[in-house]
Design an enzyme around this catalytic site. Structure first.
Site, PDB file in Angstrom:
ATOM      1  N   HIS A 110      -4.528  -8.194  13.388  1.00  0.00           N
ATOM      2  CA  HIS A 110      -5.498  -7.254  12.809  1.00  0.00           C
ATOM      3  C   HIS A 110      -5.853  -6.247  13.910  1.00  0.00           C
ATOM      4  O   HIS A 110      -5.849  -5.053  13.675  1.00  0.00           O
ATOM      5  CB  HIS A 110      -6.719  -8.013  12.296  1.00  0.00           C
ATOM      6  N   HIS A 163      -6.791   2.434  12.064  1.00  0.00           N
ATOM      7  CA  HIS A 163      -7.067   1.338  11.137  1.00  0.00           C
ATOM      8  C   HIS A 163      -7.042   1.953   9.741  1.00  0.00           C
ATOM      9  O   HIS A 163      -7.925   2.732   9.386  1.00  0.00           O
ATOM     10  CB  HIS A 163      -8.427   0.719  11.453  1.00  0.00           C
ATOM     11  N   CYS A 185     -10.855  -4.211   4.064  1.00  0.00           N
ATOM     12  CA  CYS A 185      -9.667  -4.045   4.908  1.00  0.00           C
ATOM     13  C   CYS A 185      -8.622  -5.139   4.734  1.00  0.00           C
ATOM     14  O   CYS A 185      -7.570  -5.098   5.368  1.00  0.00           O
ATOM     15  CB  CYS A 185     -10.087  -3.921   6.359  1.00  0.00           C
TER      16      CYS A 185
END
Lengths: 254, 392
Positions: free
Chosen positions: B287, B321, B162
């Site tokens: 994040h 996400h 990620c």
């Protein structure tokens, strides 16, 4: 861009426990699993074969260079990633409940090896994992040189791949391979500099026979030249690779 | 303080394709509307959740690239189309060989591999024409980006889960500093696939409801798909790439260090790279996944690195996400904020978790912004913070 200096190398492949063994060209059949001693305890048990392979080459290169594994910056390269794990997960999803195991999942990312090694060594410094087609062999060296230029004192550059396994590819005799270089900006040993792309003929029957199309085997001529102390211009590409951008390394000995 | 403040490099164009829209304008308009766009997961997903799905079909790749056609490649093509003119201008200005490519992906076109596994024959063979290196591995992404962008400089694919596309800004900065290129196409793409949906579910992290990062009522993450690109050049007009910090947690493969040490190190390294102080940062696109552990450790790390001042948002409640594409996607939101002075509300954050020592923006804000930071954290403890500045 400033040149870099190879302070240590590492290699592991079945039959060859280190770079010297590879360069001698005499496989030792008793060498079957990488030691990867730095992955201690539970981390070692959970680590994938690709992670153990990469960790072993990393450890050899860093120790040969006298570098602190907890402090060295690192660039990891894998063209095929954790493809064995990917195949296992794809298979699991088609059976029973179709659920995945959490360990398999977190072991499926391309940066699995760098993650395990950073945990095992306590290294909180920068680490990256690169992939791509055949050009990634030179692209990763470029990235490592740029990290030195940006101020890293040493960078461990670790190439590791397993051949694609069934059903992704036909089963054959290709072996896994990890090759690592610990690079520094301080003048010592073998100097490497990326040069304009140009093609040179290299004798490479040995690697072709053993590693087939595994991209990371394009690092072997450089490794062999460093170990043998043989200067020259070395292309970082397999025969017939045909990539857009081919990097060569100018190797000189101080 | 004797640090020299760096001018950085201009970002002359950027693009985003995600659940909010199929072009950058539509995405930013959607962000301003702030309406829910998360939708049910793809058919066959054995999981109650919502996802950030790109809202409509996209054109196939041209014939010459037909063997690379996939939903992921189409996301890439669509996002590259948004910066086509600027890419052409950069090739013209610097020469195609001086335009590098640093793009990121975690699972690339894994959905194609999943379908191929479902079509294995009695001997377990995959369908003819399936090739993992074109579909399912990031090698195909590199080939497609190279062909569609016309960039002929050095190329890498970063694959650190990620943090993948966030870290491409670090490579761009180093390559420009070293003088080996004059422009770098950065960004990345990841599309929805069962591997990541079921994988995050196996970790117990997936929320049935739209994610609510930083809220006292958070329940976990949603997965999204996206592509995003940015063009970083040696000179030109635009918001600036000022600093990039990368670090490792050295803690756990799939859980962040609860003390947030790696996250803080990444932010501090980005500040040091730019030669600015934490207290000068106006805005953070966190994040902010919406897990208890991430939100707590990230809030602590932001407070320690930047102090109480910055306005903090997570945009994962809008688009999910987007994994390897998250860094590029959220960079686009930050770059838009630096150009417009407008920042969105942190989606779903109200009521904010009272234990978080940061200023979570519960409403959209209009404020002059000079410095804004984007965080991406990943499996393997791979962290990156990217600091952007307003145009000069």
């Amino acid at each position: 861009m400033r040149p870099a200096y190879v302070r240590g190398v590492g290699l592991w492949s079945p039959g060859h426990a280190d770079a010297d063994s590879w360069c001698r060209g005499e496989p030792d059949e008793s060498v079957r699993e990488p030691g990867a001693a730095l992955l201690a305890g539970p981390g070692r048990r959970r680590a994938t074969p690709l992670t153990r392979l990469a960790a072993e080459a990393f450890q050899q290169a860093v120790e040969a260079a006298g570098c602190d594994p907890a402090a060295v910056a690192s660039v990891w390269v894998t063209a095929h990633g954790e493809n064995e794990n990917a195949a296992a997960m794809l298979d699991m999803m088609g059976r029973g409940s179709g659920k995945l195991s959490p360990t398999r999942f977190h072991n499926s990312v391309y940066n699995t090896a760098s993650g395990y090694v950073s945990i095992a060594t306590g290294n909180r410094g920068p680490a990256t994992t690169l992939t791509g087609g055949p050009e990634i062999v030179g692209g990763a060296l470029l990235e490592a040189l740029c990290q030195l230029e940006a101020g890293a004192s040493e960078v461990a550059l670790v190439y590791a791949d397993e051949p694609l396994r069934p059903p992704f590819a036909a089963a054959d005799v290709q072996a896994p391979l990890a090759v690592a270089f610990c690079l520094s900006g301080r003048p010592t040993g073998a100097r490497v500099q990326l040069s304009d792309p140009r093609r040179e003929e290299v004798a490479a029957a040995k690697r072709r026979e053993r590693f087939g199309p595994l991209y990371v085997s394009a690092t072997l001529p450089l490794l062999e030249a460093v170990v043998a102390g043989r200067p020259g211009t070395i292309p970082l590409e397999l025969e017939g690779g045909g990539s857009t951008r081919i990097w060569c390394v100018d190797l000189e000995l101080l | 303080m004797s640090r020299s403040v760096r001018r950085g490099y201009p970002i002359t164009a950027f693009s985003a394709v995600n659940a909010l829209g199929t072009n950058t304008r539509e995405v930013m308009e959607g962000l301003r509307r702030g309406e829910p766009v998360l939708s049910p997961p793809p058919e066959g997903t054995p999981l109650a959740t919502v996802c950030g799905r790109v809202p409509r079909p996209l054109p196939a790749l041209p014939d010459a690239l037909a063997e690379y056609d996939s939903w992921n490649s189409r996301l890439v093509q669509q996002a590259l189309a948004g910066i086509r003119e600027e890419l052409a201008a950069a090739r013209e200005r610097w020469g195609a060989g001086r335009v590098g490519i640093a793009v990121g992906s975690s699972t690339a076109a894994m959905d194609v591999a999943e379908r191929a596994f479902g079509q294995r024959d009695a001997e377990g063979r995959l369908p003819a024409g399936f090739d993992l290196l074109r579909h399912g591995a990031p090698e195909g992404l590199q080939t497609v980006v190279r062909a569609l962008s016309g960039a002929e400089g050095p190329a890498i694919v970063v694959s650190t889960a990620c943090s993948s596309s966030g870290k491409t800004f670090g490579s761009a900065r180093r390559w420009l500093d070293a003088g080996i290129v004059d422009a770098v196409l950065v960004g990345g793409a990841d599309c929805l696939c069962q591997t990541t949906l079921r994988g995050f579910a196996s970790l117990g992290l997936v929320s049935e409801e739209p994610a609510r990062p930083f809220s006292a009522e958070r329940r976990g993450i949603n997965i999204g798909e996206a592509a995003g690109f940015a063009l970083v050049e040696r000179s030109g007009e635009g918001p600036r790439l000022l600093g990039v910090g990368e670090s490792g947690d050295a803690h756990h493969m799939s859980a962040p260090d609860p003390e947030g040490r790696g996250a803080r190190l990444a932010m501090e390294a980005a500040l040091r790279d730019a030669g600015v102080r934490g207290a000068d940062v106006d805005h953070v696109n966190a994040h902010g996944t919406g897990t208890l552990l991430n939100d707590a450790m990230e809030a602590r790390a932001i407070r320690e690195a930047l102090g109480p001042r910055p306005s903090v948002v997570s945009t994962k409640g809008y688009v999910g996400h987007t994994l390897g594409a998250a860094g590029a996607t959220e960079a686009a939101f930050v770059l838009d904020a630096l150009l417009s002075g407008w920042t969105p509300a942190s989606a779903g954050a109200a009521p904010a978790d009272p234990d978080l020592p940061i200023d979570v923006a519960l409403e959209a804000r209009s404020q002059p912004l000079r410095l804004a930071l984007s965080n991406s954290f990943a499996f393997g403890g791979s962290n990156v913070s990217v600091l952007f500045g307003a145009p000069e």
